[in-house]
Every structure is written in C-alpha cells, then in structure tokens.
Design an enzyme around this catalytic site. Structure first.
Site, mmCIF file in Angstrom:
data_model
loop_
_atom_site.group_PDB
_atom_site.id
_atom_site.type_symbol
_atom_site.label_atom_id
_atom_site.label_comp_id
_atom_site.label_asym_id
_atom_site.label_seq_id
_atom_site.Cartn_x
_atom_site.Cartn_y
_atom_site.Cartn_z
ATOM 1 N N ASP A 135 16.847 28.386 9.729
ATOM 2 C CA ASP A 135 15.524 27.849 10.071
ATOM 3 C C ASP A 135 15.601 26.529 10.846
ATOM 4 O OD1 ASP A 135 14.620 29.972 8.635
ATOM 5 O OD2 ASP A 135 13.934 28.819 6.914
ATOM 6 N N ARG A 291 2.698 47.641 18.403
ATOM 7 C CA ARG A 291 3.769 47.974 17.455
ATOM 8 C C ARG A 291 4.358 46.681 16.912
ATOM 9 N NH1 ARG A 291 1.997 52.375 17.908
ATOM 10 N NH2 ARG A 291 3.082 54.332 18.395
HETATM 11 O O1 F6P Z 1 15.737 29.866 4.255
HETATM 12 C C1 F6P Z 1 16.223 30.751 5.184
HETATM 13 C C2 F6P Z 1 15.440 32.021 5.194
HETATM 14 O O2 F6P Z 1 16.208 32.936 5.927
HETATM 15 C C3 F6P Z 1 14.018 31.928 5.738
HETATM 16 O O3 F6P Z 1 13.917 31.946 7.113
HETATM 17 C C4 F6P Z 1 13.372 33.126 5.104
HETATM 18 O O4 F6P Z 1 11.990 32.933 5.019
HETATM 19 C C5 F6P Z 1 14.003 33.159 3.764
HETATM 20 O O5 F6P Z 1 15.262 32.551 3.894
HETATM 21 C C6 F6P Z 1 14.171 34.535 3.177
HETATM 22 O O6 F6P Z 1 14.719 34.389 1.919
HETATM 23 P P1 F6P Z 1 15.384 35.566 1.063
HETATM 24 O O7 F6P Z 1 16.581 36.015 1.776
HETATM 25 O O8 F6P Z 1 15.738 34.914 -0.225
HETATM 26 O O9 F6P Z 1 14.376 36.632 0.971
#
Ligand code: F6P
Length: 373
Positions: A135, A291
């Site tokens: 992120d 889509r």
């Molecule tokens: O924090 C990194 C991240 O990849 C975010 O971009 C995403 O929202 C989240 O983790 C998803 O988390 P998990 O893999 O625990 O579902």
C-alpha cells in the site's frame, strides 16, 4: 559480547520480505557475528515462543522468493485470540523476549505493525522496525518495499484489460488494493493510462465519472478503463464516515464507541462489493456494458521486482548496522537514495496518504484522467 537479534514479519505478506530477512541476517551474522532468531507467524509466534535459528543455510536461496519464510499473521500483542477469547498477551511476549536473551526485536511490517512494535517498545523492549506494504502508506518513509512489485502487477493488468475493453466497447473497472491510501491505484492508473482513477483520498461523484465516460464515447472512444482503489469512497459515503468519526471523538463511554464503530464497519462492509455496484450503476447511467476485475492477492504474491529486492536488502543490512551501534526505537526508512532512522514514536499511529497536491495527482489531471471530483 554476541548480540541476540529476534526478527518477525507481521501483517499482510508481500514481495521483498525474504530479501529483508536475508539482508538483515547476512549482515548480522557475517559482519557482526550476531545470532539471529526468527519468530513464526508474527507476534503470535513470539507469544507462543515458536522460533527458528536463522543461520547461513536458512538465509540462502530466499532473495527471490515471494511471501515470508517466517510466516505472518495480523495478530496484535494486546488483542490476541487465545482459546476463542480476545486477550492481552503483551506480558507473554515480553517474557519470551527475555527468555530468548534478545538484545533487540526487529519487526517487519506495515502501519499496524509499527503501532504494535511501538507498544512493545513502551514495555521496555529494544525494537527496530522495517517498513513493508504494497500500500506504500507507512508514515516516515519515501517508499515501502512490496509497493514496486505490486505496482508492476497492477499496471500490467490495466495494460491487458485495454485490448479486451476496446474490442468489446466496454467499461472495465479494475479493483486495486489499498483501503486507506490510493498510491497503488493512482500509480498503476497513471502508468497504465486508466481513463478514470478513484482513490480514498478523493471522494468521487458517480455522475462526474459517468459524464467522463459519455464524453469519451462522444469523442469516438467506445471503451473506458477505471482503476478503483478498494477503499475509494463516494462523496456521500465520505460524509457519513466523517460524521461517525466526529461521533466517535465525542462518545462518552465504551458502549457508545462500540455502537459507532459498528455503524462505521457497516459502511466499510458496504464497500466490499462496491466495485460491482459501481459498475452496475455506471452501466445504467451510460448505457455502456461494464465488467469488473478484482486483482486481489495476485498483487501480493510472487517474486519481488529488482527495485524491491534492492530496497529490502538496503533496509535489512542497514538495520544490522544500527543494531551493532546499539541504536533502537527507530524505523529504518528509505529517504531519497539513502536511509534514515525515524523515531518509532513519530511513525506509530500515522498513515501516509496521497497528498492532494502530489505530482501524480496533478499529472493525472493534466493528461485528462477523471478523478471523480
Ligand atoms: O495491507 C496490505 C493489504 O494488501 C491491503 O492492500 C489490503 O486491503 C489488505 O492487505 C488485505 O488483507 P488480507 O490479505 O488480510 O485480506
């Protein structure tokens, strides 16, 4: 005296974690004669004292591997599920730190990990952190490792979606990770030439998005690509969230806070599946078939890019050097070409969102990308 270094990876996995473990481990072992102990599955492994000695053999052949050889989890020391009950396990973690004669614990993770690591620091432990997350939203560093790899993956997806959207004269929405910060959606949208980019930092108006698609259509471009961050909010949703934030601040007791948080979670919950709803609404408003593609964990898997391997190696090796100098309580951050130690108390609890005047935003506007404003 030989120094004992503990290391764990926490939060979502991401490319470059093994390169960081290797960089730290090789420098600690080879240059400073330290002992390195890895803890499994984030803070949970330290709480349960599940460890592995990171020797030359363990550190070999992992540079290019995705994921983390240590495993990871989203467990927080002060709120851990144990036997089905949420418990504060901080004391168990502190005890295991001492049981392993650690001189320092290196926590590799994103924003949540920085906060949890800081909490352990307040318990008197020597802590150093490294910033990782796809992120790119950790405060205090120019860049987190993992971001570059994910950016490449998301950009390639947008590239590939172009030909199919064009052939079928469709609108394709591609959902890109990033709940609170839109770096990945903005970067990939800019690099891939998305026609619309929606990020959490800029609440969108669906009518404006629809109008930009109709405008493209009127100018003879019968397809559109929309890069949507998973945390993108409409103007209305943002207003609701802001109201709840205010209510949370003025909540009198725990029960009131809990009730407000529940309502906020409902809005966040509403956001899962929002890309599909957005596609349906845009189809209604524009009359153009739509889509969706959700990139999901594809963005986090696989081998790290060369940029991430270098960044992770750089941060890992410098970390060993700081340990040798006995400097703790810091996050080893990337600053320009170099590296800087930022006090953990400055990092913990903050988020690095995309500033509204960031050059990527200005450039996106200048090339005519609709940001839903
Ligand atoms: O924090 C990194 C991240 O990849 C975010 O971009 C995403 O929202 C989240 O983790 C998803 O988390 P998990 O893999 O625990 O579902």
């Amino acid at each position: 005296m030989t120094k004992f270094v503990g290391v764990l990876t926490s939060g979502g996995d991401n490319p470059g974690l093994n390169a960081a473990i290797r960089g730290l481990g090789k420098a600690a072992l080879g240059c400073y004669g330290m002992q390195v102990i890895g803890f499994r599955d984030g803070f949970r492994g330290l709480m349960e004292n599940r460890s592995v000695t990171l020797d030359g053999k363990m550190l070999s052949g992992i540079l290019t591997q995705g994921g983390t050889i240590l495993g990871t989890s989203r467990d927080k020391p002060h709120k851990m599920l144990v036997g089905g009950k949420e418990m504060d396990m901080t004391q168990a973690i502190v005890e295991n730190y001492h049981r392993n004669h650690l001189d320092v614990l290196v926590c590799i993770g994103g924003g949540g990990t920085q906060k949890n690591a800081y909490r352990l620091m307040q318990q008197g432990l020597n802590i150093i952190t490294l910033p990782k997350t796809i992120d790119n939203d950790v405060w205090g560093t120019d860049m987190t490792f993992g971001f570059d790899t994910a950016l490449e993956i998301a950009t390639e997806a947008i590239d590939r979606l172009h030909s199919t959207a064009q052939s079928h004269h469709r609108v394709i929405l591609v959902e890109i990770m990033g709940h609170k910060a839109g770096w990945l959606a903005l970067g990939a949208g800019l690099a891939g030439g998305a026609d619309v980019i929606l990020i959490p930092e800029i609440p969108y108006d669906i009518k404006i998005v629809a109008e930009s698609i109709r405008n493209r259509s009127r100018s003879g471009k019968s397809f559109s690509i929309i890069a949507v961050a998973e945390g993108a909010l409409s103007k209305n949703q943002k207003k609701q969230m802001d109201n709840f934030e205010e209510k949370l601040k003025s909540a009198k007791d725990k029960d009131e806070k809990k009730a407000v948080k529940k309502l906020m979670e409902e809005i966040s919950g509403m956001r899962s599946g929002q890309t599909l709803r957005l596609a349906q609404k845009l189809e209604e408003l524009t009359g153009i078939e739509s889509r969706i593609t959700i990139l999901g964990h594809l963005q986090r898997g696989g081998t790290p890019s060369s940029y991430d391997r270098i960044l992770a190696t750089k941060l890992g090796t410098v970390c060993a050097e700081y340990i040798n100098r006995g400097i703790y309580g810091v996050m080893i951050a990337s600053k320009g070409e170099g590296v800087e130690a930022v006090p953990l108390e400055e990092v913990a609890g903050k988020l690095r969102c995309v500033p509204h005047d960031h050059q990527w935003i200005l450039s996106a506007r200048w090339v005519g990308t609709c940001l839903g404003e």
